[in-house]
Each structure stands twice: as structure tokens, then as C-alpha cells.
Design a protein around this motif. Structure first.
Motif, short mmCIF file in Angstrom:
data_model
loop_
_atom_site.label_atom_id
_atom_site.label_comp_id
_atom_site.label_asym_id
_atom_site.label_seq_id
_atom_site.Cartn_x
_atom_site.Cartn_y
_atom_site.Cartn_z
N ASP A 195 0.83 -1.20 0.00
CA ASP A 195 0.00 0.00 0.00
C ASP A 195 0.87 1.26 0.00
O ASP A 195 0.44 2.32 -0.49
CB ASP A 195 -0.92 -0.02 1.22
N GLU A 242 3.24 -3.91 -6.83
CA GLU A 242 1.88 -3.96 -7.35
C GLU A 242 0.99 -4.91 -6.56
O GLU A 242 -0.22 -4.75 -6.49
CB GLU A 242 1.89 -4.36 -8.83
N THR A 326 -3.53 -8.71 -3.28
CA THR A 326 -3.60 -7.30 -3.62
C THR A 326 -4.26 -6.50 -2.51
O THR A 326 -5.11 -7.01 -1.78
CB THR A 326 -4.36 -7.09 -4.95
N TRP A 327 -3.85 -5.25 -2.41
CA TRP A 327 -4.44 -4.36 -1.41
C TRP A 327 -5.80 -3.86 -1.87
O TRP A 327 -6.59 -3.39 -1.05
CB TRP A 327 -3.52 -3.15 -1.20
N ASP A 328 -6.12 -3.95 -3.17
CA ASP A 328 -7.34 -3.38 -3.73
C ASP A 328 -8.50 -4.35 -3.53
O ASP A 328 -8.56 -5.40 -4.14
CB ASP A 328 -7.13 -3.10 -5.22
N ARG A 329 -9.44 -3.97 -2.66
CA ARG A 329 -10.55 -4.87 -2.36
C ARG A 329 -11.76 -4.64 -3.27
O ARG A 329 -12.82 -5.21 -3.04
CB ARG A 329 -10.97 -4.69 -0.90
N THR A 330 -11.61 -3.81 -4.31
CA THR A 330 -12.73 -3.56 -5.22
C THR A 330 -12.96 -4.79 -6.07
O THR A 330 -12.08 -5.22 -6.83
CB THR A 330 -12.43 -2.35 -6.12
N THR A 333 -11.77 -5.54 -9.99
CA THR A 333 -10.70 -4.66 -10.43
C THR A 333 -9.56 -5.50 -11.01
O THR A 333 -9.04 -6.39 -10.34
CB THR A 333 -10.15 -3.82 -9.27
#
Length: 355
Positions: A195, A242, A326-330, A333
Motif C-alpha cells: 500500500d 503492485e 492485492t491491497w485493492d478490495r474492489t 478490479t
């Protein structure tokens, strides 16, 4: 990432009188550069930096990882929770004061592992206090320790003016697979690193058959494999911010070898789950951890529906497992670094070091 070039001396040719050629013996080459020389590494975990329990569940794996990384040439600094913080996930502390207290008396056998490194493997425990950390002082969370380190802690305590090249978390006492990944402070600390734009790997090792004792043999095998894995990623320029990599290691304490690394996904079932039992008719509930069967017979939340699940390949088949986090919880995505992701998958499946 810094690039270091090793210069070698080519053999020279000496021409003697009468045009007779004599080969000059090349100078003896210096020792080969260690594979992680020049790499600055921050290590954290969720098991603390105490390493005092007979079960080896409170940070012994961290010292094995520190040992292996320094042996491979890395410059290592540890900033880890003061107390065990297992299950804290990505939790952070939103106010108050933290103290990063250096540990001077390290666990027996690990005192000199990093003595040749620039930072000498400095170990700091991070507590929630405005003064010295004591036996019962509350602890910072795993994510707290990484954020502190990257946002001024390393500069203040060891003089690192730039972010480390890599963050490693673990080695956790017990695997972090399937639904447990969401709860894992070891994984949460790695997520905190990516992050902030720093490459990260999260390491977790299986316990013995009882799952209450965590043999040193498992930690050591995992740490030495991890150092070689990191070296391979570094050589291929595949240490990326990433996404993080989650690396779990099977139990090898009874003499069996771990099977080769496999690229996996996080499983959609549970291995460990939280159980709550009401105390009579009161408002209170006892919290306990339930353990799902490892033989594929689990039902309900214990059922695993993915053939490439980390839990299946680790617990049922005995492989080292690697999964991207991944840090992106959407939901939905796409991973932006798809080319890098594919290259790492190919490395893991075809060129990763043998356990």
C-alpha cells in the motif's frame, strides 16, 4: 533497485623475448557476491519479537527469517509487534503514542547472525506507550509496525533515509490459507507495505500434527527457501509493489521434504473458524477456534471449492504454495501488473528453487 556490477580481471598475456608467449595465471577471484548483497530489508510479523514460548509460536520464525536473509547478504532491520498480535489482519491504531524499543539481548543462537550487516540486524519491538515497553505493555498491530517503519521509524532508528527495498513478514506460526488470510496480521503487514509502494512477501509455516507446536525445522527450511526465492525474484527484477506474495510452507519436521512450489489462489473455504458458545443464558460468549478437516471432507464453511486453492496444495499435498495478494478490495478490479504477475507465476512454476 540498485544494480551492482562485479568486475573481473581478464587473463593477460606476457610476451617474452624472442616473441615467446607465456600465459599469465589469472588473479585468484574474490569470493562470489552474496545473492542479496545490498538489499535493504524490513522484517515484521504478527507473532511478536519475543520468541520466548516453548511452543515457538511467538516470533521464533522471525529470527530464522532474519538469519537466512543476513546469510544471503541482505541488510536487515526488524520492527515487529511487542506482543503477539495474531489475527489482527490490517488493523491499525488511530491515536496515542508508540515506542520502538530496541532489543539488545536476542534469543540464544541468533545473536551474531547479522553482525556483518551495516544495520547489524537491529530488532525493535513496537508497543503502545509513551515510555519503555514492559512485560504487559499493549502492543502495536502488525500494520502499525510497517507504517511506523516506512513513515519515519527506520530513518530515526537506523538512519535509512529511503524506504527499504523489500518488506518481509513472518515467518508466521501456522499456515495462512483460505479464509484465514483475511484475519492474518502477517498478511496484513505485507498489504500495508505494498500500500506504501514497497514490495512485500508474507511467509507462514505449518505446525506439527497437533498444530500446537511449531518446530524450528519448519521455520529454518522455510527461511532458507525464502531467501533463495527472493534472490530469484530479485535477479529477474520481479520484486514488485503492485501486489504482495503469500508463501506458505508445509510441515517437514518428521523428515519428509516439501514438494515444489505451486502457484495458487486463496481458497474459498475455511481451515480454521471462530466458534462462539454462550455461557448459559448470560450475555457472554466464549470464543474458540474450530479446525476443519484437511482431507477434503469438510462441509459448509469448511468445504473448499477451488482446485487451485492454497489450502489443498499445502495441507493435502505437501507443496510450498505461492499466491498473489492485492491491497485493492474492489471486486472485479483487474490487476494492473498482469505482465509481471504472469512472469512471477512462470518463475514459481518452472524456475523457483527446490525446497
Amino acid at each position: 533497485m540498485r544494480t551492482y556490477l562485479a568486475l573481473t580481471t581478464a587473463a593477460a598475456t606476457l610476451l617474452a623475448a624472442g616473441a615467446t608467449a607465456y600465459a599469465v595465471t589469472p588473479a585468484h577471484p574474490g569470493p562470489a557476491a552474496k545473492p542479496l548483497a545490498g538489499l535493504r530489508v524490513l522484517i515484521s510479523n504478527d507473532d511478536s519479537m519475543q520468541a520466548a514460548k516453548a511452543s515457538n509460536s511467538d516470533g521464533l520464525g522471525l529470527y530464522e527469517l532474519r538469519r537466512a536473509m543476513c546469510a544471503a547478504g541482505a541488510d536487515v532491520v526488524v520492527m515487529a509487534p511487542w506482543q503477539v498480535q495474531s489475527g489482527k489482519g490490517t488493523a491499525v491504531t488511530n491515536g496515542g503514542v508508540v515506542t520502538a524499543q530496541r532489543r539488545t539481548a536476542l534469543p540464544a543462537g541468533y545473536e551474531d547472525d547479522c553482525s556483518a550487516a551495516p544495520s547489524q540486524g537491529a530488532v525493535f519491538g513496537v508497543c503502545l506507550a509513551a515510555g519503555p515497553c514492559g512485560k504487559d505493555t499493549p502492543s502495536a498491530t502488525p500494520a502499525d509496525t510497517v507504517k511506523l517503519a516506512l513513515r519515519g521509524g527506520l530513518r530515526a532508528k537506523v538512519g535509512w533515509k529511503e524506504a527499504p527495498d523489500l518488506v518481509l513478514t513472518g515467518i508466521n506460526s501456522g499456515p495462512n490459507v483460505s479464509a484465514s488470510v483475511n484475519d492474518s496480521g502477517t498478511v496484513g503487514a505485507a498489504v500495508a507495505a505494498v500500500d506504501q509502494g514497497v514490495p512485500a512477501l508474507a511467509f507462514s509455516s505449518s505446525g506439527d500434527e497437533s498444530n500446537t507446536f511449531f518446530p524450528r525445522e519448519n521455520y529454518r527450511a522455510h527461511a532458507e527457501f525464502g531467501a533463495r526465492l527472493v534472490a530469484g525474484l530479485r535477479a529477474r527484477s520481479l520484486l514488485t509493489p503492485e501486489f504482495a506474495l503469500k508463501v506458505d510452507y508445509p510441515d517437514v519436521s518428521t523428515g519428509q521434504r516439501a514438494r515444489p512450489a505451486v502457484w495458487t489462489r486463496v481458497g474459498d473455504g475455511a481451515v480454521v473458524y471462530h466458534a462462539f458458545e454462550q455461557r448459559g443464558t448470560s450475555d457472554s460468549f466464549d470464543i474458540a477456534l474450530g479446525l476443519c478437516p484437511f482431507d477434503g471432507t469438510g462441509e459448509g464453511e469448511c468445504a473448499e471449492g477451488r482446485k487451485d486453492a492454497d489450502s489443498t496444495w499445502l495441507l493435502d499435498k505437501g507443496h510450498v504454495t505461492v499466491a498473489p495478494i492485492t491491497w485493492d478490495r474492489t471486486y472485479g478490479t483487474p490487476v494492473e501488473a498482469r505482465r509481471t504477475l504472469k512472469r512471477i507465476e512462470q518463475y514459481v512454476e518452472h524456475d523457483a528453487p527446490r525446497p
